[in-house]
Scaffold this motif. Structure first.
Motif, PDB file in Angstrom:
ATOM      1  N   MET A  79      -3.409   5.967  -6.265  1.00 33.04           N
ATOM      2  CA  MET A  79      -3.616   6.891  -5.160  1.00 33.04           C
ATOM      3  C   MET A  79      -3.445   6.192  -3.818  1.00 33.04           C
ATOM      4  SD  MET A  79      -6.577   9.728  -5.003  1.00 33.04           S
ATOM      5  CE  MET A  79      -6.676  11.008  -3.771  1.00 33.04           C
ATOM      6  N   VAL A  80      -2.773   6.876  -2.896  1.00 29.81           N
ATOM      7  CA  VAL A  80      -2.615   6.407  -1.519  1.00 29.81           C
ATOM      8  C   VAL A  80      -3.414   7.357  -0.639  1.00 29.81           C
ATOM      9  CG1 VAL A  80      -1.011   5.922   0.360  1.00 29.81           C
ATOM     10  CG2 VAL A  80      -0.326   5.503  -2.019  1.00 29.81           C
ATOM     11  N   PHE A  81      -4.379   6.795   0.097  1.00 31.14           N
ATOM     12  CA  PHE A  81      -5.310   7.617   0.857  1.00 31.14           C
ATOM     13  C   PHE A  81      -4.862   7.804   2.304  1.00 31.14           C
ATOM     14  CE2 PHE A  81      -7.715   5.713  -2.580  1.00 31.14           C
ATOM     15  CZ  PHE A  81      -8.457   6.773  -3.067  1.00 31.14           C
ATOM     16  N   GLN A  82      -5.539   8.735   2.970  1.00 31.41           N
ATOM     17  CA  GLN A  82      -5.271   9.000   4.384  1.00 31.41           C
ATOM     18  C   GLN A  82      -5.552   7.761   5.225  1.00 31.41           C
ATOM     19  OE1 GLN A  82      -7.312  12.472   5.826  1.00 31.41           O
ATOM     20  NE2 GLN A  82      -6.965  11.992   7.958  1.00 31.41           N
ATOM     21  N   SER A  83      -6.677   7.095   4.962  1.00 34.69           N
ATOM     22  CA  SER A  83      -6.978   5.823   5.625  1.00 34.69           C
ATOM     23  C   SER A  83      -6.321   4.708   4.822  1.00 34.69           C
ATOM     24  CB  SER A  83      -8.494   5.603   5.685  1.00 34.69           C
ATOM     25  OG  SER A  83      -9.042   5.573   4.381  1.00 34.69           O
ATOM     26  N   TYR A  84      -5.849   3.695   5.506  1.00 30.71           N
ATOM     27  CA  TYR A  84      -5.103   2.642   4.824  1.00 30.71           C
ATOM     28  C   TYR A  84      -5.995   1.833   3.891  1.00 30.71           C
ATOM     29  CZ  TYR A  84      -2.403   3.822   8.974  1.00 30.71           C
ATOM     30  OH  TYR A  84      -1.762   4.497   9.970  1.00 30.71           O
ATOM     31  N   ALA A  85      -7.286   1.673   4.255  1.00 29.63           N
ATOM     32  CA  ALA A  85      -8.273   0.971   3.418  1.00 29.63           C
ATOM     33  C   ALA A  85      -7.796  -0.428   3.028  1.00 29.63           C
ATOM     34  CB  ALA A  85      -8.595   1.802   2.174  1.00 29.63           C
ATOM     35  N   LEU A  86      -7.238  -1.159   3.999  1.00 25.63           N
ATOM     36  CA  LEU A  86      -6.809  -2.529   3.747  1.00 25.63           C
ATOM     37  C   LEU A  86      -7.952  -3.491   4.062  1.00 25.63           C
ATOM     38  CD1 LEU A  86      -3.270  -2.426   5.402  1.00 25.63           C
ATOM     39  CD2 LEU A  86      -3.870  -1.985   3.013  1.00 25.63           C
ATOM     40  N   PHE A 157      -0.710  11.070  -3.458  1.00 25.51           N
ATOM     41  CA  PHE A 157      -0.770  10.824  -2.014  1.00 25.51           C
ATOM     42  C   PHE A 157      -1.686  11.856  -1.369  1.00 25.51           C
ATOM     43  CE2 PHE A 157       3.331   9.155  -3.353  1.00 25.51           C
ATOM     44  CZ  PHE A 157       3.472   7.981  -2.617  1.00 25.51           C
ATOM     45  N   ASP A 158      -2.721  11.399  -0.660  1.00 22.69           N
ATOM     46  CA  ASP A 158      -3.652  12.310   0.004  1.00 22.69           C
ATOM     47  C   ASP A 158      -3.464  12.223   1.518  1.00 22.69           C
ATOM     48  OD1 ASP A 158      -5.621  14.088   0.606  1.00 22.69           O
ATOM     49  OD2 ASP A 158      -7.291  12.829  -0.039  1.00 22.69           O
ATOM     50  N   GLU A 159      -2.617  13.089   2.067  1.00 22.38           N
ATOM     51  CA  GLU A 159      -2.308  13.138   3.491  1.00 22.38           C
ATOM     52  C   GLU A 159      -2.044  11.740   4.051  1.00 22.38           C
ATOM     53  OE1 GLU A 159      -3.977  16.138   5.931  1.00 22.38           O
ATOM     54  OE2 GLU A 159      -5.364  16.800   4.380  1.00 22.38           O
ATOM     55  N   PRO A 160      -1.094  11.000   3.504  1.00 22.14           N
ATOM     56  CA  PRO A 160      -0.921   9.600   3.886  1.00 22.14           C
ATOM     57  C   PRO A 160      -0.360   9.384   5.289  1.00 22.14           C
ATOM     58  CG  PRO A 160       0.874  10.271   2.452  1.00 22.14           C
ATOM     59  CD  PRO A 160      -0.110  11.412   2.480  1.00 22.14           C
ATOM     60  N   LEU A 161       0.206  10.418   5.906  1.00 24.93           N
ATOM     61  CA  LEU A 161       0.861  10.232   7.198  1.00 24.93           C
ATOM     62  C   LEU A 161       0.071  10.802   8.362  1.00 24.93           C
ATOM     63  CD1 LEU A 161       4.548  11.094   6.193  1.00 24.93           C
ATOM     64  CD2 LEU A 161       3.271   8.960   5.884  1.00 24.93           C
ATOM     65  N   SER A 162      -1.117  11.320   8.109  1.00 26.03           N
ATOM     66  CA  SER A 162      -1.844  12.046   9.149  1.00 26.03           C
ATOM     67  C   SER A 162      -2.318  11.151  10.292  1.00 26.03           C
ATOM     68  CB  SER A 162      -3.040  12.787   8.542  1.00 26.03           C
ATOM     69  OG  SER A 162      -3.911  11.871   7.910  1.00 26.03           O
ATOM     70  N   ALA A 181      13.205   8.621  -4.897  1.00 27.57           N
ATOM     71  CA  ALA A 181      14.551   8.567  -5.468  1.00 27.57           C
ATOM     72  C   ALA A 181      14.782   7.251  -6.208  1.00 27.57           C
ATOM     73  CB  ALA A 181      15.585   8.745  -4.365  1.00 27.57           C
ATOM     74  N   GLU A 182      14.219   6.160  -5.695  1.00 26.82           N
ATOM     75  CA  GLU A 182      14.426   4.849  -6.309  1.00 26.82           C
ATOM     76  C   GLU A 182      13.580   4.655  -7.558  1.00 26.82           C
ATOM     77  OE1 GLU A 182      14.233   0.077  -5.132  1.00 26.82           O
ATOM     78  OE2 GLU A 182      14.286   1.634  -3.584  1.00 26.82           O
ATOM     79  N   LEU A 183      12.308   5.081  -7.497  1.00 26.43           N
ATOM     80  CA  LEU A 183      11.401   4.845  -8.628  1.00 26.43           C
ATOM     81  C   LEU A 183      11.503   5.924  -9.697  1.00 26.43           C
ATOM     82  CD1 LEU A 183       8.162   3.695  -6.746  1.00 26.43           C
ATOM     83  CD2 LEU A 183       9.914   2.260  -7.801  1.00 26.43           C
ATOM     84  N   GLY A 184      11.791   7.163  -9.289  1.00 23.39           N
ATOM     85  CA  GLY A 184      11.874   8.265 -10.247  1.00 23.39           C
ATOM     86  C   GLY A 184      10.554   8.615 -10.895  1.00 23.39           C
ATOM     87  N   THR A 185       9.437   8.206 -10.266  1.00 25.22           N
ATOM     88  CA  THR A 185       8.112   8.425 -10.833  1.00 25.22           C
ATOM     89  C   THR A 185       7.536   9.755 -10.367  1.00 25.22           C
ATOM     90  OG1 THR A 185       7.780   6.026 -10.688  1.00 25.22           O
ATOM     91  CG2 THR A 185       5.832   7.352 -11.129  1.00 25.22           C
ATOM     92  N   THR A 186       6.733  10.379 -11.205  1.00 25.32           N
ATOM     93  CA  THR A 186       6.044  11.610 -10.825  1.00 25.32           C
ATOM     94  C   THR A 186       5.185  11.369  -9.597  1.00 25.32           C
ATOM     95  OG1 THR A 186       5.963  12.250 -13.151  1.00 25.32           O
ATOM     96  CG2 THR A 186       4.517  13.442 -11.638  1.00 25.32           C
ATOM     97  N   MET A 187       5.302  12.244  -8.600  1.00 23.39           N
ATOM     98  CA  MET A 187       4.507  12.118  -7.383  1.00 23.39           C
ATOM     99  C   MET A 187       3.879  13.456  -7.035  1.00 23.39           C
ATOM    100  SD  MET A 187       6.767   9.616  -4.895  1.00 23.39           S
ATOM    101  CE  MET A 187       7.135   7.923  -5.402  1.00 23.39           C
ATOM    102  N   ILE A 188       2.592  13.420  -6.701  1.00 26.12           N
ATOM    103  CA  ILE A 188       1.874  14.604  -6.224  1.00 26.12           C
ATOM    104  C   ILE A 188       1.334  14.262  -4.843  1.00 26.12           C
ATOM    105  CG2 ILE A 188       0.037  16.266  -6.655  1.00 26.12           C
ATOM    106  CD1 ILE A 188       0.242  15.605  -9.613  1.00 26.12           C
ATOM    107  N   TYR A 189       1.669  15.088  -3.875  1.00 26.44           N
ATOM    108  CA  TYR A 189       1.461  14.769  -2.459  1.00 26.44           C
ATOM    109  C   TYR A 189       0.694  15.909  -1.807  1.00 26.44           C
ATOM    110  CZ  TYR A 189       3.127  13.210   2.228  1.00 26.44           C
ATOM    111  OH  TYR A 189       3.234  12.769   3.526  1.00 26.44           O
ATOM    112  N   VAL A 190      -0.364  15.586  -1.093  1.00 29.92           N
ATOM    113  CA  VAL A 190      -1.181  16.585  -0.411  1.00 29.92           C
ATOM    114  C   VAL A 190      -0.938  16.513   1.088  1.00 29.92           C
ATOM    115  CG1 VAL A 190      -3.558  17.046   0.328  1.00 29.92           C
ATOM    116  CG2 VAL A 190      -3.027  16.844  -2.095  1.00 29.92           C
ATOM    117  N   THR A 191      -0.729  17.669   1.710  1.00 29.35           N
ATOM    118  CA  THR A 191      -0.584  17.727   3.160  1.00 29.35           C
ATOM    119  C   THR A 191      -0.957  19.124   3.646  1.00 29.35           C
ATOM    120  OG1 THR A 191       0.934  17.409   5.024  1.00 29.35           O
ATOM    121  CG2 THR A 191       1.862  18.373   3.023  1.00 29.35           C
ATOM    122  N   HIS A 192      -1.367  19.202   4.922  1.00 31.37           N
ATOM    123  CA  HIS A 192      -1.522  20.519   5.551  1.00 31.37           C
ATOM    124  C   HIS A 192      -0.307  20.835   6.417  1.00 31.37           C
ATOM    125  CE1 HIS A 192      -2.937  17.692   8.656  1.00 31.37           C
ATOM    126  NE2 HIS A 192      -2.439  18.574   9.501  1.00 31.37           N
TER     127      HIS A 192
END
Length: 359
Positions: A79-86, A157-162, A181-192
């Motif tokens: 999961m990739v979150f809205q906050s970078y959490a680094l 992906f949970d609103e990763p660009l907000s 396109a490069e990975l071809g992996t299933t992706m589910i992306y949340v955005t408003h």
């Protein structure tokens, strides 16, 4: 890679149900976007797929296996979150490898995965920098890289660009599309943001109040919305809605009087879908208005504001009612007080007062 299946998935907080029996099949390698207004349940649904929220009913399947009781780390998702959490005290290399090292992954394989992710995201030269030395876009790349190194079956992906500015959002949209396109992996992306949804998705899932309103390819939803909510949510600027009354109806069509436009009349082919005296709502997108005389119903509009966007202008018109019409025109120079337009009947959408699509 793996597909994801939701079968009548529900979520309750006490007696309050926030997800009402959501069902969906995400194909292997597909890019699905959950879109909807704030509070519609899209992030909650994503977190249930990830295992970060318990489900109150139904089943979630990943790769053909029910994962209701499977721990988040064992679901094959990242999961990739809205906050970078680094981690601020670690450099990029250490941030990317942290999860693998904690799980006891072999050092050589960990280094391989980090190099591979850095090459994909073009951040190899940043590996020795700390997060405070990175721009917002670079930090987001590192957050995505941390998901890539796990080599998941499904990216979430949970609103990763907000948190990014407008220019970076556009740039990162392109980067995420290229990544898929490069990975071809299933992706589910949340955005408003419906622009993100339209530009990224193979299919869009439109949610409102914890319910799925419609699922389909972006242009299919744009051209053929199931109801007024979907029609108004997808599109920028949004679709115009005009109050109308049916003044005549028959087997070949219905004649409508536009209530806030001096009774201007428009005839559309709805084939007995409405009856005389019924109140309805006419929908028309800003780009579908025509010059006066070139459509089927002429309107004279009082102009409030004109937005100039290079080759295109958006004219905001006041109708002395709750309706404010938006008309897309070629670049409009000089002051504009009134605008004469025409509505082509072939471009009209028709809804009942409850928002159900009639035409």
């Amino acid at each position: 890679m793996a597909g994801v299946t939701l079968n009548e998935v529900k979520k309750r907080f006490g007696a309050f149900e926030v997800i009402h029996g959501a069902s969906l099949e995400v194909n292997d390698g597909e890019f699905i976007v959950f879109v909807g207004p704030s509070g519609c349940g899209k992030s909650t649904l994503l977190r249930m797929i990830a295992g970060l929220e318990d489900i109150s009913g139904g089943e979630i399947g990943i790769g053909g296996k029910v994962v209701n009781d499977v721990e988040p780390a064992d679901r094959g998702t990242a999961m990739v979150f809205q906050s970078y959490a680094l981690y601020p005290h670690m450099n990029v290399r250490q941030n990317l490898s942290f999860g693998l090292r904690m799980n006891g992954n072999p050092r050589e394989d960990t280094e391989r995965r980090v190099r591979h992710a850095a090459e994909i995201l073009r951040i190899t030269e940043l590996l020795d920098r700390r997060p405070r030395q990175l721009s917002g876009g670079q930090r987001q790349r590192v957050a995505i890289g941390r998901a890539i190194v796990r080599e998941p079956e499904v990216f979430l992906f949970d609103e990763p660009l907000s948190n990014l500015d407008a220019e970076l959002r556009v740039q990162m949209r392109v980067e995420i599309a290229k990544l898929h396109a490069e990975l071809g992996t299933t992706m589910i992306y949340v955005t408003h943001d419906q622009t993100e949804a339209m530009t990224l998705a193979d299919r869009i899932v439109v949610l409102r109040d914890g319910r799925i309103e419609q699922i389909g390819r972006p242009l299919d939803l744009y051209d053929d919305p199931a109801n007024r909510f979907v029609a108004g949510f997808l599109g920028s600027p949004k679709m115009n809605f005009l109050e109308a009354e049916v003044v005549a109806s028959g087997s070949t069509g219905a004649t409508l009087a536009l209530l806030n436009h001096q009774g201007a009349k428009l005839t559309i082919p709805v084939a007995n879908a409405v009856s005389g005296g019924e109140r309805v709502v006419v929908g028309i997108r800003p780009e579908h208005f025509r010059e006066a005389g070139k459509g089927d119903c002429n309107l004279q509009l009082d102009v409030d504001v004109v937005e100039h966007l290079g080759s295109t202008s958006y004219v905001y018109a006041n109708t002395n009612s709750p309706e404010q019409l938006i008309v897309q025109r070629e670049e409009q120079q000089g002051r504009l007080d009134t605008l004469n337009v025409s509505i082509p009947s072939a471009r009209v959408y028709l809804f009942d007062q409850a928002g159900k699509r009639l035409q």
